[in-house]
Design a protein around this motif. Structure first.
Motif, PDB file in Angstrom:
ATOM      1  N   VAL A  33       0.601  -1.196   0.096  1.00  0.00           N
ATOM      2  CA  VAL A  33      -0.184  -0.005  -0.065  1.00  0.00           C
ATOM      3  C   VAL A  33       0.868   1.230   0.052  1.00  0.00           C
ATOM      4  CG1 VAL A  33      -1.503   1.380   1.173  1.00  0.00           C
ATOM      5  CG2 VAL A  33      -1.955  -0.963   1.077  1.00  0.00           C
ATOM      6  N   VAL A  35      -5.416 -15.348  -0.245  1.00  0.00           N
ATOM      7  CA  VAL A  35      -6.403 -14.319  -0.732  1.00  0.00           C
ATOM      8  C   VAL A  35      -5.737 -13.061  -0.318  1.00  0.00           C
ATOM      9  CG1 VAL A  35      -8.621 -13.421  -0.600  1.00  0.00           C
ATOM     10  CG2 VAL A  35      -8.275 -16.153  -0.826  1.00  0.00           C
ATOM     11  N   SER A  94      -1.150  -8.172  -4.202  1.00  0.00           N
ATOM     12  CA  SER A  94      -0.685  -8.267  -5.568  1.00  0.00           C
ATOM     13  C   SER A  94      -1.097  -7.397  -6.418  1.00  0.00           C
ATOM     14  CB  SER A  94      -0.637  -9.625  -6.188  1.00  0.00           C
ATOM     15  OG  SER A  94      -0.114 -10.568  -5.312  1.00  0.00           O
ATOM     16  N   LEU A  95      -2.507  -7.512  -6.314  1.00  0.00           N
ATOM     17  CA  LEU A  95      -3.387  -6.567  -7.098  1.00  0.00           C
ATOM     18  C   LEU A  95      -3.029  -5.067  -6.864  1.00  0.00           C
ATOM     19  CD1 LEU A  95      -5.600  -6.446  -9.072  1.00  0.00           C
ATOM     20  CD2 LEU A  95      -7.318  -6.023  -7.337  1.00  0.00           C
ATOM     21  N   VAL A  96      -2.790  -4.833  -5.581  1.00  0.00           N
ATOM     22  CA  VAL A  96      -2.391  -3.309  -5.281  1.00  0.00           C
ATOM     23  C   VAL A  96      -0.949  -3.018  -6.060  1.00  0.00           C
ATOM     24  CG1 VAL A  96      -1.707  -1.804  -3.559  1.00  0.00           C
ATOM     25  CG2 VAL A  96      -3.527  -3.313  -3.099  1.00  0.00           C
ATOM     26  N   LEU A 110      -2.901 -12.387  -2.593  1.00  0.00           N
ATOM     27  CA  LEU A 110      -3.368 -12.270  -4.071  1.00  0.00           C
ATOM     28  C   LEU A 110      -3.922 -10.817  -4.135  1.00  0.00           C
ATOM     29  CD1 LEU A 110      -4.824 -15.631  -4.649  1.00  0.00           C
ATOM     30  CD2 LEU A 110      -2.851 -14.633  -5.877  1.00  0.00           C
ATOM     31  N   LEU A 111      -4.748 -10.256  -3.121  1.00  0.00           N
ATOM     32  CA  LEU A 111      -5.385  -9.036  -3.244  1.00  0.00           C
ATOM     33  C   LEU A 111      -4.214  -7.981  -3.205  1.00  0.00           C
ATOM     34  CD1 LEU A 111      -8.591  -9.277  -1.346  1.00  0.00           C
ATOM     35  CD2 LEU A 111      -8.209  -9.328  -3.618  1.00  0.00           C
ATOM     36  N   VAL A 170       0.081  -4.134  -8.475  1.00  0.00           N
ATOM     37  CA  VAL A 170      -0.075  -3.845 -10.019  1.00  0.00           C
ATOM     38  C   VAL A 170      -0.083  -2.490 -10.195  1.00  0.00           C
ATOM     39  CG1 VAL A 170      -1.474  -4.327 -12.125  1.00  0.00           C
ATOM     40  CG2 VAL A 170      -1.440  -5.913 -10.588  1.00  0.00           C
TER      41      VAL A 170
END
Lengths: 651, 501, 481, 100
Positions: C286, C413, C419-421, C416-417, C423
């Motif tokens: 973050v 999870v 990881s989305l951040v 993974l989430l 991106v």
């Protein structure tokens, strides 16, 4: 050729016009107008020949035949084939469509020649015939289909052609976009009807397990007994389709606007053939409607009310084609009412005769309009001049004698003057209404009177009196290629009644092979006499009123004063368009705007962005913890250590 | 069928040959790269036809399977497992057909960094082929995610004004779903001993787990399709992408989502599918109407087409979750249909843009008169998209609606009835679009002198429209191709239905 | 000292001796033959690498169990040696450009690497502590080696103070563990624990302190605060090395100590690791979003990756998962090492003489001005993100697999989430390089570009055949674990 | 022999004092001294337990600690001197240019 093999010709009723249109697409523009017109007319004419052959073959062996050359959709239990059906009903439609169609094609060779020049784009000549052939093909597909789905292909296909031809001069009309708007309106209104038809199709497949006509109709009675509600739904959903295609209440609003198309189109599609598809559908589905009395009643009332409503509006129109358009709606109402009463033969009979005389009327109107346009080019009227406005006409009887005579025949036939075609067919419908549907009978009789009256009004305004504009002054007769089809149609309108003369009932027996034996309609002298008298009365009254009116271009209608608000209502089409605009179109637009901007861009699209912004804010916040001071970093470490210890000891 | 090399391998990886050639020769000129890419994709298309010839459409199962062990990881094997069946072969053909068309469409439109563009495009083709042919979940995921990279660059480098925003949004949305899918893949693979799809269909996953997994996989697919309300990446991505990108995006990439439902959710989580089918169908129906309604108010013609995709793909999802033969077969056919008609629409929008450098409908009007051929072909395309009988769209939509109407699993005809309203609305927005652009008088003097279609542009549209007619008039071969596979799939669902009772 | 003893410690000894020799040579010839020291350093590392490769397949215990040779140590030794070589390559270009006197750089690097290697093969808490100091102290100096710049000095001091405090934590922890078990030998402790002869209270105290101390080294939240500042302030080539070597060494210590000795209190520790891992992933990813400086962004990214690796530990108490837990951590470390070194090497290539040029916005237009460098950077960013066909994907795949295998699906999870951040900010680099116009300057340091390219090729190439690396990592088991 | 717990408590107190010193003082040299205090607290624990367990491990450890601590101090003082030369202060609160 053996008669069995003749039946195999039936796919050609579709192929021939398709070939015609393909040839025109590829070569038409290069080889010129005559070539295009001839090819298209030939394609249509050959279709008529095939239809005649089929009819002849059927005369000796009247049982239905199905020619089913290809598989179409086959998934699980859903099996639909490209299957052509030859029976007495479909052949009647084929004959009527291809006969009138061919005549109109020929007429168009002349009409479009000057129309494309009048509208300033001669290059579009071929395109017209392409669309016309496409229409013939679609219509043939519609009437020759052996299952509901294939019929639906034709059903939407003719809708497409209607769209294309109404919008033929897509850059013309009100604000340059009026014609295109009219085309769109027609298509979408039809689609609303098609929605109903689709639902009906789904239901039929659900309860009958097939869409094939024979199978479905065979089970109709048993299904109706088992699922009366379902049958009611099917028939009513179908009615929605019918009211879309055949311009009945509540979906009739597109047909008057459809007059934006070139006049032959109005004659062929919006009077003689396509709009009768709904009637054909109900007739075809006799087996359904005969087992659902409620639906029949609804159909009947829809037809009767439409007939009256449209007739009143026709009274208030000044555009020569608009009058005929509302008249068409009204006559379609007659047919629909007829099939609603179970008088299928009467409905079909009127369908055929109407095709003749209304086709004739429209084509003659086209001749009048072009006469006016020729007059315009001779005269010095302004660009705003409307050659279709009857208030600019008058006295054309002398300028265009042949057109006048054929118009008169058409008008009298429509008004129901014996012994013209319209008299017999309309009388049969009235007769059917008389025996058991009193209220409807009264409505229809009233309509018949109004019909005669507005036809009389039109005849007087167009052909009698003195020319009210320079264009009318200089109008001239149309060329041979246009008048010959008019004459043929006039003959058909004169003699069309012979198809099903009282007591002989040719058509009745012919159709009985398909629709089942029904009691031949009686010829009731009282009804016949009444309708004949009313027709005469209507014409006479119109003559009296309109020959005495103030003969000035743009003058008010003489009925305006005595009828007052009532007449304004007629003039303004009872504000139905405005009503729909306010009730459906504007709300839909506003709703769509609401969904598109506040909802889609404002809420749904912002969720992702909002998450991202939240992430950013969180990041900025957490970032503040990293303040650069070693001692605070050390504090974090100690806090972390203590937290770990606390956790380990306190758990 | 004793060919030395498995045709699937060739179809999947042949585009890479083109990439290599471009990298080696690309510097010699723009046209070299273009021709290499075009020829490579044409050869791939030919290979896909060869694949079709070897395909036995009477069998339902996987064919031409190739299964090589790739790596073992903590006891699980990840296999290089490819195979084709009646569902995927159509997608492969669609991909192979649309790629050369898309490449040819860039002949004039892409002038900068041509060899990069072409390389990405061919890489994308390999990725898409891989997605449709993979039978190993991990392999599938690899291809699935890999397609993001070339598409990201295609949008970001060659797109229009807001391309960066659109590209990032596209990647973020897609990854949001696919990461959860990865968790699902891992969970399934670990719990049921392997990632091989063909072996997993027998494993009885408990119901609760099925629900979760359905969600994890379903989210990825639903975003890709996209289903309402997860669609908001799509209008931006479609609008900002270069024409060829939009064609592929709409034509193939969206189908990956719908295909995923068929390939994973239905066979792997049948009970969850049964339970959730009405919900999915409900969302699909909302999508149908919503897409149509929003499309109607767009001013940018490309955005309009983009929203129309939401509506059309709604039909696909509805058909899929009708779980009837008609519904599912219709859905698969509709995937192809949408690829053809929306692909063609995007090509047309691209042609308009190349001529006028605007996509606002208000800047057009009356073009039919100026460019009659373009107008006529657009009309056919629009009609195909509207679902006019006799053209491809109708066959798909009708069968889907029929399937949904009689679906015992949805158990209510209302889904289909409401969805049928979408047919009306489609006419509303598409005819609105056609009217705005092609009908009426020519309002802007710039439009007076626009050139009609060049032969190249006709070649672009011709195959799509011919196929539109073919599918509309004689879809039987297509249905035959997929029906054994669909029957097999539905039989599996049916057994679950029976055991449930 | 027996032959086995000598053999087992050969890579370390080689390095230390080599470094001492270099120290002398540099004093005598350093000025006249500038290439001498770096070449010597590389040669030393190559020798050490050779020795380490020679050990592959061996299992040994030396110096009375103080030193272990096993798959784990060999794997890490190779990793350290290789990243050392890369760091020297990067330094060669970079130091000259920014004007740092070089000699000590290479020597200190070798000392630090020898400490890391020692950590990998530690069999006794004494060795753990000693190697910790051996690797840290040179790093403190290296961080401040650009002593003319404020940032470098500040980084160095911060690192030193906090690092020493972390060492004190470790030391205090070791003392308690020793108190609990009566021995500092890792085997001995394991034995004592299994026989139930330990003071539970002391063991827990010790483990908490050790966790905090090692947490500092690997940069786990909340012990991470030093990372951004130190990574930012240190010379980039040093940071490149630090981000890989120090972190790997920290994990080596964590694995060595915890996976063997604290299995008895694993139930208590598991939720701790869970929280640490989740916190680290979240905070790292973050906060990285808000960074505008590439070095700081990479620092936070390295924090985030520490969080991912910690995920592997959560289930370490479960004997069935332990093997995969260690192997996946090692594999991830390797993948991370290649990627991180690559990303830092790109950064080194674009950094200016005055130390500027490392803002993300400075990369604008790099795609045009230095295509191959930019392409390599794309590969590294994708690998960091975990997009398939990069090694980073397999790393994540294996890690998440381990987490799910251990039953920690939610943690997976969460990973993974986040990881989305990630991106979000990794793509921003790509956006800057390719989609925005600019005239990014890349120094035509051929060596740096070459390193970046080679690393990019490795990151992609190995992704096609990850099996070899998997096997290596899977063999990286701790003897007795 | 007195109970083991007393020296341990003393060590904990010493360690805590060291931590407090790090957290509260600004002078880098004082912080360095506090760190040394923490090291020595550990030494005390080692010596106590070496006595308790009656083995030499703890005592050996202390030797190593003393050596490394000396190295730490050497490096630390060098860094501090370097900074003092440049900034004329050794207050660590003056060093917060790197943050965020």
């Amino acid at each position: 050729m053996e008669s069995g093999q003749i039946f195999n010709l039936v796919p050609w009723v579709v192929f021939l016009p398709v070939i015609g249109l393909v040839v025109n697409l590829l070569l038409g523009r290069r080889l010129g107008e005559v070539f295009s017109g001839v090819v298209a007319s030939l394609a249509s004419g050959l279709t008529f020949v095939v239809a005649v052959l089929l009819a002849a073959a059927l005369a000796s062996a009247p049982n239905a035949r199905v020619v089913s050359p290809w598989e179409w959709i086959s998934i699980g239990e859903l099996t639909v084939r490209w299957a052509f059906r030859v029976d007495t009903l479909s052949v009647v439609m084929m004959l009527a469509v291809s006969l009138v169609g061919t005549l109109i094609h020929i007429y168009s060779i002349g009409y479009m020649h000057s129309d494309v020049r009048h509208n300033g784009d001669p290059g579009r000549y071929t395109r017209f015939f392409v669309f016309m052939n496409l229409f013939i093909a679609s219509m043939m597909l519609l009437v020759s289909a052996d299952n509901f789905l294939m019929m639906f292909v034709g059903w939407e296909g003719v809708g497409l052609c209607s769209y294309l031809l109404i919008g033929f001069w897509y850059e013309k009309g009100k604000n340059g976009i009026g014609n295109a708007e009219a085309a769109k309106k027609a298509f979408i209104t039809n689609r609303i009807g098609d929605f109903g038809l689709l639902i009906a199709l789904f239901l039929i497949f659900g309860y009958f397990g097939t869409l094939q006509f024979d199978e479905v109709f065979r089970q109709a009675a048993s299904v109706a007994a088992a699922h009366p509600g379902a049958m009611l739904l099917i028939t009513l959903a179908m009615l929605l389709g019918v009211s879309g295609k055949s311009a009945q209440i509540p979906l009739f609003v597109w047909l008057p606007d459809a007059m934006a198309g070139p006049t032959p189109v109005s004659a062929l599609i919006h009077a003689a053939t396509m709009v009768t598809a709904g009637v054909y559908l109900v007739a075809r589905s006799t087996a359904f409607y005969s087992v659902v009395p409620v639906a029949q009643t609804v159909v009947m009332w829809v037809g009767a009310l439409t007939a009256l409503l449209a007739a009143t509006i026709a009274l208030g129109q000044y555009d020569i084609k608009k009058v005929l358009a509302y008249s068409t709606i009204s006559q379609l109402g007659f047919m629909v009412a007829a099939v609603g009463m179970g008088a299928m033969v009467a409905g079909m009979f009127h369908l055929v005769t109407h095709a003749f005389f209304k086709g004739l009327l429209f084509l003659s109107a086209g001749s009048v309009i072009q006469g006016m346009e020729r007059g315009m080019h001779g005269g010095d009227d302004s660009a705003e001049f409307d050659p279709q406005d009857m208030r600019n006409m008058g006295g054309l009887r002398k300028k265009m004698p042949l057109t006048f005579w054929v118009y008169l025949i058409g008008g009298l036939a429509l008004s129901g003057i014996a012994p013209l075609a319209g008299f017999f067919s309309k009388d049969e419908i009235l007769g059917a209404a008389y025996t058991g549907h009193n209220a409807v009978f009264v409505l229809l009789v009233l309509t018949a009177f109004l019909t005669a009256f507005y036809m009389g009004r039109q005849l007087v305004m167009v052909f009698f009196g003195k020319p009210l504009s320079a264009a009318a002054e200089h109008a001239s007769e149309s060329p041979r290629v246009m008048t010959i089809p008019l004459v043929i149609l006039a003959l058909l309108s004169l003699l069309g009644g012979a198809l099903n003369l009282p007591g002989v009932h040719t058509l009745e027996h012919w159709l009985a092979h398909t629709l089942g034996e029904v009691k031949p309609a009686e010829f009731i002298w009282l009804v016949a006499g009444l309708s004949f008298l009313l027709a005469l009365l209507g014409l006479g009254l119109a003559w009296l009123i309109y020959t005495r009116r103030e003969q000035k271009s743009g003058a008010d209608d003489p009925l305006k004063k005595p009828l007052g608000a009532l007449y304004t209502g007629m003039e303004r089409k009872w504000w139905v368009d405005e009503f729909y605009q306010a009730l459906i179109l504007n709300p839909y637009k506003a709703f769509a705007q609401f969904i598109a901007e506040p909802v889609d861009l404002g809420i749904i699209d912002r969720v992702g962005g909002g998450l991202a912004a939240g992430m950013r804010a969180l990041a900025e916040g957490l970032r503040q913890l990293e303040n650069g001071y070693v001692r605070s970093y050390a504090l974090w470490m100690v806090v972390g250590l203590l937290a770990i210890m606390m956790f380990l000891f306190l758990r | 069928m004793n060919s030395a090399i498995n045709p699937l391998l060739l179809v999947t990886f042949f585009p890479l040959v083109g990439v290599l050639l471009i990298l080696l020769l690309g510097s010699t000129g723009k046209n070299t790269a273009r021709w290499i890419a075009l020829l490579t994709s044409l050869v791939t298309f030919a290979l896909s036809l060869w694949l079709l010839m070897q395909f036995d459409s009477t069998k339902g199962g996987i064919q031409m399977e190739i299964n090589l062990p790739w790596l073992t990881l903590g006891g699980n094997t990840v296999g290089f497992h490819l195979g084709v069946d009646g569902i995927s072969i159509l997608m492969v053909l669609l991909t192979a057909l649309l790629t050369p068309i898309a490449i040819l469409s860039t002949w004039k439109a892409v002038e900068e960094r041509v060899s990069g563009f072409m390389s990405f495009f061919l890489l994308l083709e390999t990725g898409m082929m891989g997605v449709f042919l993979s039978l190993d979940m991990v392999l599938f995921y690899i291809f699935w995610e890999f397609t993001l990279v070339p598409m990201y660059f295609l949008i970001g480098l060659w797109g229009s004004q807001r391309r960066v925003y659109a590209a990032v949004k596209f990647v973020l949305y897609t990854m949001a779903g696919s990461l959860l899918m990865l968790a699902g893949i891992l969970w399934v693979g670990l719990t049921y001993g392997g990632f091989d799809l063909t072996k997993l269909t027998d494993s009885a996953i408990p119901f609760t787990a099925q629900l979760w997994l359905f969600g994890a996989f379903g989210l990825a697919f639903a975003i890709k399709v996209p289903m309402w309300p997860l669609h908001s990446w799509l209008p931006d991505a479609h609008t900002e992408a270069p024409t060829a990108g939009s064609v592929i995006l709409a034509g193939v990439l969206l189908k990956m989502g719908a295909y995923g439902f068929l390939r994973f959710n239905l066979p792997l989580f049948p009970q969850a599918t049964l339970t959730l089918a009405p919900w999915m169908a409900g969302l699909a129906v909302i999508g149908i109407l919503y897409g149509a309604i929003v499309a109607f108010r767009q001013k940018d013609v490309k955005r309009l087409v983009a929203y129309s995709s939401i509506s059309h793909l709604g039909f696909v999802v509805l058909g899929t979750f009708a779980l009837t033969a008609q519904g599912v077969q219709g859905a698969i056919l509709q995937m192809v249909n949408h690829g053809l008609s929306t692909g063609a629409l995007f090509l047309i929008v691209g042609m308009l843009y190349e001529r006028r450098h605007t996509r606002l409908m208000a800047d057009f009007g009356g073009l039919w008169r100026v460019t009659p051929l373009l107008g006529s072909l657009t009309l056919v395309t629009v009609l195909s998209s509207v679902g006019l009988p006799g053209l491809n769209g109708f066959v798909g939509e009708f069968t889907i609606l029929m399937g949904a109407f009689h679906s015992t699993i949805l158990a209510s005809p209302w889904f289909a009835v409401v969805a049928t309203l979408g047919v009306i609305l489609a006419a509303v927005y598409l005819l609105h679009m056609f009217q705005q652009v092609f009908l009426g008088p020519v309002r802007h003097p710039e439009n007076e002198k626009l050139a009609d279609l060049s032969p190249r542009e006709v070649i672009l549209l011709a195959p799509l429209l011919l196929l539109a007619f073919w599918i509309g008039l004689y879809p039987a071969p297509f249905f035959r191709l997929m029906s054994p596979a669909v029957e097999q799939l539905l039989a599996l669902i049916q057994t679950v239905v029976q055991t449930a009772h | 000292m027996t032959l086995i003893d000598f053999n087992s410690i050969l890579p370390v000894i080689l390095l230390v001796v080599w470094a001492l020799v270099m120290l002398l040579l540099d004093v005598w010839f350093g000025k006249r033959v500038p290439l001498l020291t770096p070449v010597m350093a590389v040669a030393g590392l190559v020798l050490s690498l050779a020795a380490s490769l020679y050990q592959i397949g061996q299992q040994a215990s030396a110096f009375n169990g103080m030193i272990r040779v096993d798959g784990f140590s060999i794997f890490l030794n190779n990793l350290f040696a290789l990243s050392g070589i890369v760091a020297i390559g990067l330094g060669y270009d970079y130091l000259k450009r920014v004007g740092i006197s070089e000699g000590e750089y290479y020597v200190l690097l070798l000392f630090s690497i020898s400490g890391m290697m020692l950590m990998g093969s530690a069999g006794d808490l004494i060795i753990v502590f000693l190697s910790l100091e051996l690797l840290s102290i040179p790093l403190y100096v290296l961080a401040g080696i650009d002593h003319k710049r404020d940032a470098s000095r500040e980084a160095s001091l911060k690192y030193f103070l906090l690092g020493t405090m972390a060492s004190a934590f470790v030391l205090f922890g070791i003392a308690f563990v020793y108190g609990a078990a009566g021995t500092t030998s890792l085997y001995g402790i394991t034995e004592a624990v299994s026989q139930g002869k330990v003071q539970q209270f002391l063991l827990i105290c010790g483990s908490a302190l050790l966790l905090a101390g090692f947490g500092f080294k690997v940069a786990a939240v909340p012990f991470h605060s030093w990372t951004p500042d130190v990574y930012h302030g240190s010379p980039s080539s040093v940071t490149a090395f630090m981000s890989v070597g120090a972190k790997a060494a920290g994990f080596a210590a964590l694995i060595r100590v915890f996976s063997l000795n604290f299995t008895a209190i694993a139930i208590e520790l598991t939720p701790l690791f869970w929280v640490l891992s989740a916190l680290t992933m979240i905070v790292g990813n973050v906060v990285a979003v808000a960074q505008t400086n590439l070095k700081r962004m990479l620092a936070y990214s390295s924090i985030a990756h520490a969080g991912y690796i910690l995920m592997a530990f959560v289930g370490f108490g479960d004997a069935a998962v332990r093997q995969n837990s260690i192997a996946s951590a090692l594999f991830y470390l390797a993948a991370y090492a290649l990627t991180s070194l690559g990303a830092w090497s790109v950064l080194v290539a674009v950094e200016q003489q005055d130390g500027s040029g490392n803002e993300i916005s400075d990369l604008a237009g790099l795609g045009k001005t230095a295509p191959s460098l930019a392409a390599a950077m794309v590969v590294f960013m994708l690998s960091f993100t975990g997009i398939p066909l990069t090694l980073g994907f397999w790393g994540k795949f294996y890690l998440f697999r381990t987490a799910i295998e251990g039953g920690f699906t939610y943690l997976a999870v969460a990973g993974l989430l986040t990881s989305l951040v990630s991106v979000f900010y990794y793509l921003r680099v790509v956006v800057k390089m390719y989609f925005q116009p600019g005239e990014a300057l890349a120094h035509k340091g051929r060596l740096t570009s070459l390193i970046a390219t080679i690393l990019a090729i490795l990151v992609v190439g190995l992704a096609f055949v990850p099996g070899y690396l998997f096997n290596l990592a899977a063999a990286g088991l701790i003897a007795g674990a | 022999m007195f109970p083991v717990i007393y020296p341990i408590i003393l060590a904990v107190i010493l360690f805590s004092l060291g931590v407090a010193g790090v957290l509260l003082r600004k002078n880098a040299i004082v912080i360095l001294m506090s760190l040394e205090l923490m090291f020595n607290a550990a030494n005390l624990v080692f010596i106590t337990f070496a006595n308790y367990h009656q083995n030499l491990d703890g005592q050996v450890f202390i030797i190593f600690i003393m050596v490394t601590a000396a190295a730490e101090v050497a490096v630390g003082l060098a860094l501090i001197v370097n900074i003092f030369r440049a900034k004329k202060t050794i207050s660590i609160d003056e060093m917060h240019s790197l943050k965020g």
